[in-house]
Design a protein around this motif. Structure first.
Motif, PDB file in Angstrom:
ATOM      1  N   PHE A   1      49.767  39.229  48.410  1.00 30.95           N
ATOM      2  CA  PHE A   1      48.845  39.286  47.174  1.00 30.95           C
ATOM      3  C   PHE A   1      47.563  39.696  47.810  1.00 30.95           C
ATOM      4  O   PHE A   1      47.227  39.135  48.713  1.00 30.95           O
ATOM      5  N   ALA A   2      46.838  40.475  46.884  1.00 32.66           N
ATOM      6  CA  ALA A   2      45.444  40.681  47.286  1.00 32.66           C
ATOM      7  C   ALA A   2      44.373  39.546  47.275  1.00 32.66           C
ATOM      8  O   ALA A   2      43.801  39.019  48.273  1.00 32.66           O
ATOM      9  N   SER A   3      44.579  38.593  46.108  1.00 33.03           N
ATOM     10  CA  SER A   3      43.943  37.299  45.951  1.00 33.03           C
ATOM     11  C   SER A   3      44.682  36.706  45.105  1.00 33.03           C
ATOM     12  O   SER A   3      45.345  37.315  44.039  1.00 33.03           O
ATOM     13  N   ARG A   4      44.145  35.453  44.841  1.00 35.50           N
ATOM     14  CA  ARG A   4      44.827  34.677  43.755  1.00 35.50           C
ATOM     15  C   ARG A   4      44.320  35.044  42.612  1.00 35.50           C
ATOM     16  O   ARG A   4      45.036  35.088  41.209  1.00 35.50           O
ATOM     17  N   THR A   5      42.946  35.231  42.445  1.00 35.82           N
ATOM     18  CA  THR A   5      42.156  35.735  41.110  1.00 35.82           C
ATOM     19  C   THR A   5      42.781  36.906  40.678  1.00 35.82           C
ATOM     20  O   THR A   5      43.289  37.150  39.586  1.00 35.82           O
TER      21      THR A   5
ATOM     22  N   SER B   1      45.727  38.397  41.353  1.00 34.39           N
ATOM     23  CA  SER B   1      47.032  38.404  41.159  1.00 34.39           C
ATOM     24  C   SER B   1      47.303  37.777  39.648  1.00 34.39           C
ATOM     25  O   SER B   1      48.165  38.417  38.765  1.00 34.39           O
ATOM     26  N   TRP B   2      46.548  36.368  39.494  1.00 38.89           N
ATOM     27  CA  TRP B   2      46.593  35.947  38.148  1.00 38.89           C
ATOM     28  C   TRP B   2      46.234  36.799  37.107  1.00 38.89           C
ATOM     29  O   TRP B   2      46.849  36.782  35.991  1.00 38.89           O
ATOM     30  N   TYR B   3      45.098  37.480  37.238  1.00 38.95           N
ATOM     31  CA  TYR B   3      44.525  38.119  36.146  1.00 38.95           C
ATOM     32  C   TYR B   3      45.477  39.356  35.707  1.00 38.95           C
ATOM     33  O   TYR B   3      45.744  39.540  34.839  1.00 38.95           O
ATOM     34  N   MET B   4      46.191  40.075  36.922  1.00 33.26           N
ATOM     35  CA  MET B   4      47.060  41.292  36.601  1.00 33.26           C
ATOM     36  C   MET B   4      48.429  40.480  36.005  1.00 33.26           C
ATOM     37  O   MET B   4      48.904  41.205  35.097  1.00 33.26           O
TER      38      MET B   4
END
Length: 364
Positions: A6-10, A12-15
């Motif tokens: 994952f690129a980042s948690r933020t 990933s969660w947003y997308m």
């Protein structure tokens, strides 16, 4: 090289959140429109039965909606992924992520993981709800939307052929050697000519034949009737001929269908079509996880280049090509032209390779 999944948690969660909300909205719209059209076409038949009214229409909707959800969920995931990617591209969010060093696979990763969750829920939903709804709706349609007989594991009105003879049982219950028949009638024919009619109250499987009790035998040629305490008929007719006459993969859960296939195999009967349906119960829900990859072509490229619409069409074309290939392979499996595993798993593997090839050659 950035090797993180994952690129980042933020991000990933947003997308993932955006993708799930869009897919569910598309699914709700599809089901609403399709159910309305289906109800308009079927309401006349439902209301034609005396006493049926609005409750029966809602009952039909409750049985039909699960089937529509199961059938069009992958379509909704495909359209949801395309809409999500197009929106992100138009807002230059994809460009921003790529400028920050996020790879194409990392952009797709949140959507693929979310769609894997959708696939798992889809399998449970299909196995627990859709199969029962399909079986109930078919039974309701068989009685022209009248009262549905209660299902107690009893097969009714069964006809079996043994050579030239015909055997009819009003009811068949049980499994394996424990099958019991009720109200049995044997039409004994020689060369197509009816010679004897044998009726019995009950029958059970006994040493390769069927032992009938309380037997009445009518000789058609002489017109004589005789009563017998027992009579053995139809040697070589196995119990599954009565209990597994109609096995529909769509109306059975995964475990129930697997058990039915084992019984049919033990009886030496062909099971290729049912095996294809069994494997498709796994590959079908997993197709949702493939949709973000096929729609990924719509995520990349400059929105201002004027090719965003073309990319979205290409992604949609890849997705619909998969559904055509999947239905074709399943049809070939049902007629025995394809092996069951190839019929179920061939299209997902093929389009996984196609999606990866397109992604790597164009973006990676």
């Amino acid at each position: 090289m950035n090797l993180q999944f994952f690129a980042s948690r933020t991000i990933s969660w947003y997308m993932a959140k955006k993708f799930l909300l869009t897919s569910m909205a598309v699914l709700a719209a599809l089901v609403l429109v399709l159910q309305t059209l289906d109800l308009l076409g079927e309401s006349g038949n439902i209301l034609a039965y005396p006493g049926n009214g609005e409750p029966q229409l809602w009952q039909y909707v409750s049985l039909r909606v699960p089937q529509l959800i199961a059938r069009f969920l992958p379509f909704a995931v495909l359209l949801g992924a395309i809409i999500t990617f197009v929106t992100l591209n138009q807002n230059s969010e994809i460009i921003s992520m790529k400028a920050a060093g996020v790879s194409a696979h990392q952009i797709l990763a949140p959507l693929i993981v979310a769609s894997l969750g959708i696939s798992a829920l889809s399998f449970v939903f299909n196995d627990r709800i859709v199969t029962r709804a399909a079986a109930t709706l078919r039974a309701w349609e068989a009685v022209d939307y009248g009262p549905i007989p209660k299902d107690r594991g009893i097969v009714t009105n069964v006809w079996v052929r043994s050579g030239d003879d015909l055997i009819h049982a009003a009811q068949a219950s049980g499994r394996g050697a424990g099958v019991r028949l009720v109200d049995v009638t044997l039409y004994d024919r020689i060369g197509g000519t009816l010679e004897t009619i044998v009726t019995a109250k009950t029958g059970r499987y006994d040493r390769g034949g069927w032992l009938l009790h309380d037997v009445r035998r009518f000789d058609v040629t002489r017109g004589l009737t005789s009563d017998l305490p027992t009579l053995t008929i139809a040697r070589g007719v196995t119990p599954d001929r009565f209990t597994l006459a109609n096995v529909d993969a769509d109306e059975r859960s995964f475990s129930s269908l697997r058990t039915a296939i084992a019984d049919l195999k033990a009886a030496g009967r062909p099971t290729e079509a049912l095996e294809a349906g069994l494997w498709h119960k796994l590959s079908g829900p997993l197709s949702s996880a493939l949709m973000p990859l096929l729609a990924g072509v719509a995520a990349f490229g400059l929105a201002r280049s004027g090719r965003l619409f073309v990319r979205a069409v290409i992604g949609m074309g890849l997705g619909f090509a998969y559904f055509v290939a999947d239905n074709f392979a399943l049809a070939m499996g049902n007629i025995g032209a394809y092996p069951p595993t190839l019929a179920a798993w061939g299209p997902p593997i093929l389009f996984l390779l196609i999606g990866e090839t397109v992604l790597i050659r164009t973006e990676e």
